[in-house]
Structures are given as C-alpha cells and as structure tokens.
Design a protein around this motif. Structure first.
Motif, PDB file in Angstrom:
ATOM      1  N   PHE A 203       0.894  -1.195   0.125  1.00 50.06           N
ATOM      2  CA  PHE A 203       0.102   0.132  -0.009  1.00 50.06           C
ATOM      3  C   PHE A 203       0.868   1.147  -0.068  1.00 50.06           C
ATOM      4  CE2 PHE A 203      -2.525  -3.487   1.577  1.00 50.06           C
ATOM      5  CZ  PHE A 203      -3.929  -3.143   0.992  1.00 50.06           C
ATOM      6  N   LEU A 204       2.079   1.029  -0.628  1.00 52.56           N
ATOM      7  CA  LEU A 204       3.013   2.424  -0.667  1.00 52.56           C
ATOM      8  C   LEU A 204       3.066   2.618  -2.228  1.00 52.56           C
ATOM      9  CD1 LEU A 204       6.051   0.703   1.291  1.00 52.56           C
ATOM     10  CD2 LEU A 204       4.356   2.840   2.034  1.00 52.56           C
ATOM     11  N   CYS A 205       2.989   4.088  -2.503  1.00 50.97           N
ATOM     12  CA  CYS A 205       3.339   4.581  -3.738  1.00 50.97           C
ATOM     13  C   CYS A 205       4.646   4.142  -4.252  1.00 50.97           C
ATOM     14  CB  CYS A 205       3.198   5.857  -4.029  1.00 50.97           C
ATOM     15  SG  CYS A 205       3.604   6.828  -5.539  1.00 50.97           S
TER      16      CYS A 205
ATOM     17  N   HIS B 254       2.534   5.916   2.186  1.00 46.90           N
ATOM     18  CA  HIS B 254       1.566   5.014   2.396  1.00 46.90           C
ATOM     19  C   HIS B 254       0.037   5.284   2.630  1.00 46.90           C
ATOM     20  CE1 HIS B 254      -0.515   2.325   5.223  1.00 46.90           C
ATOM     21  NE2 HIS B 254       0.265   1.201   4.605  1.00 46.90           N
ATOM     22  N   LEU B 255      -0.887   4.862   1.852  1.00 47.67           N
ATOM     23  CA  LEU B 255      -2.155   5.333   1.542  1.00 47.67           C
ATOM     24  C   LEU B 255      -3.152   4.280   1.781  1.00 47.67           C
ATOM     25  CD1 LEU B 255      -1.464   7.929  -1.252  1.00 47.67           C
ATOM     26  CD2 LEU B 255      -1.905   8.634   1.071  1.00 47.67           C
ATOM     27  N   PRO B 256      -4.515   4.608   2.253  1.00 52.30           N
ATOM     28  CA  PRO B 256      -5.555   3.637   2.071  1.00 52.30           C
ATOM     29  C   PRO B 256      -5.967   3.297   0.609  1.00 52.30           C
ATOM     30  CG  PRO B 256      -6.573   5.835   3.029  1.00 52.30           C
ATOM     31  CD  PRO B 256      -4.815   5.981   2.740  1.00 52.30           C
TER      32      PRO B 256
ATOM     33  N   VAL C   9       2.412  -1.047 -11.241  1.00 53.63           N
ATOM     34  CA  VAL C   9       2.859  -0.515  -9.750  1.00 53.63           C
ATOM     35  C   VAL C   9       1.853   0.317  -9.033  1.00 53.63           C
ATOM     36  CG1 VAL C   9       5.455  -0.946 -10.247  1.00 53.63           C
ATOM     37  CG2 VAL C   9       4.270   1.516 -10.218  1.00 53.63           C
ATOM     38  N   THR C  10       1.696   0.132  -7.725  1.00 56.37           N
ATOM     39  CA  THR C  10       0.826   0.982  -6.769  1.00 56.37           C
ATOM     40  C   THR C  10       1.395   2.462  -6.952  1.00 56.37           C
ATOM     41  OG1 THR C  10       0.510  -0.945  -5.387  1.00 56.37           O
ATOM     42  CG2 THR C  10      -0.084   1.591  -4.740  1.00 56.37           C
TER      43      THR C  10
END
Length: 186
Positions: A90-92, A98-100, A124-125
């Motif tokens: 949950f990390l860019c 770190h975001l929901p 990728v996130t």
C-alpha cells in the motif's frame, strides 16, 4: 436465531493450522462452518458460546476450524488491483507514501500507449499525484524512479505482506493461530 448469527464468523485454518490467508483473513460464515463440520470436512478447534439448534441437532458455533485435507497454496496469485496494492505494501512505488486503498491507483511503468502491458511486471501502486506527474512517460524521461524492482509475487509473499495489515475485527479465540510464528512475550 436472528441476524446476530452473522457476527459469528469462523477462522479457517489449513490442515497445518495456518490461516488459508491473512489479507483478506480466511473467514467462513457460521452457516458454512456448521455445514462443513456436519459433513466432516473440518475439525472444530474452538467454539463461541452461542448455540444453534434444530429439532434433532444442537451445537456451539465454531470460532476456529481447520481443514482435514491440506490445501496447497503454491498456485500463482490472481492479478488484481488489490493484490498489486498488497504486493507493494500500500505504498506509492514512486514517492513511498503509505495510503489507504481508496486513495491509491496503479500505474503502468511502460505506459500502455507505448506498448506496455497490464501484467505483474509492468504495473505498480501509485498515488494520484505521482501517477499524474508520470503521465504516459517512461521513467528515464520524467526523472522518477521505482522504490524496488517490479515482479510477480508468490502467494507466500502476499501472505507475509498481508500479516502487516490485521483485519478490523479479531475474535480472541483466533489470536493463537494468526501470528503463531512471531516472537512470544515472556
């Protein structure tokens, strides 16, 4: 019995007493766990105080069950938006924020407009700001870098990552089975 019975999920363990999954946590409804117990497919490890009854049958609702036959988890995980977020913690993958999950998106490292595919090793996130900043550019052209190399995760890796994100609800009877390989307090 009423709607309160929906509040009695059973933690499902594999035959080796590890949860089938940590994130999402492997839970069955009380109906499914009672049916599986009645059919002899699971062992009841722990029970709630709540009882279900029929004219010829009575049992406490299971709170922890284990499968009688081991389910191999070595298959490749499904390629889903959620599993990409879970793989990336949950990390860019550009700025490290770190975001929901509702504030995250995913980005094609090689943009689709440049022939990039929607695969584990190209998605990728990303936070929305980084995704907009990168646009349809290649990393070398926009001055952005990935935090880590991109690859398909194993089921084991997703399970390990999921352990860092405990669910909102944990019944006390589950505690001994969720983090069994973490260090014990003395």
């Amino acid at each position: 019995m009423g709607s309160t019975a929906n509040a009695f999920p059973a933690l499902v363990l594999n035959a080796d007493f590890r949860p089938l999954s940590y994130f999402p946590l492997s839970l069955w409804s009380w109906q499914d766990s009672v049916k599986a117990a009645f059919l002899g497919r699971v062992n009841i490890i722990s029970e709630y105080e709540h009882t279900v009854r029929s004219p010829s049958f009575e049992m406490k609702l299971p709170s922890v069950i284990s499968l009688k036959e081991y389910v191999h988890l070595d298959r490749r995980p499904a390629f889903t938006r959620f599993n990409v977020f879970l793989r990336d913690g949950f990390l860019c993958q550009y700025c490290g924020d770190h975001l929901p999950s509702e504030d995250l998106t995913f980005d094609h490292v090689i943009p689709r407009s440049r022939g990039g595919r929607t695969t584990w090793d190209n998605v990728v996130t990303a936070c929305q700001d980084c995704n907009l900043a990168k646009g349809n550019q290649l990393l070398g052209n926009c001055g952005m870098k990935l935090l880590r190399p991109v690859e398909a995760p194993t089921t084991y890796e997703l399970q390990q990552n999921g352990r860092a994100f405990p669910p909102n609800y944990l019944h006390e009877s589950w505690n001994d089975f969720l983090y069994w390989d973490s260090e014990l307090e003395s």
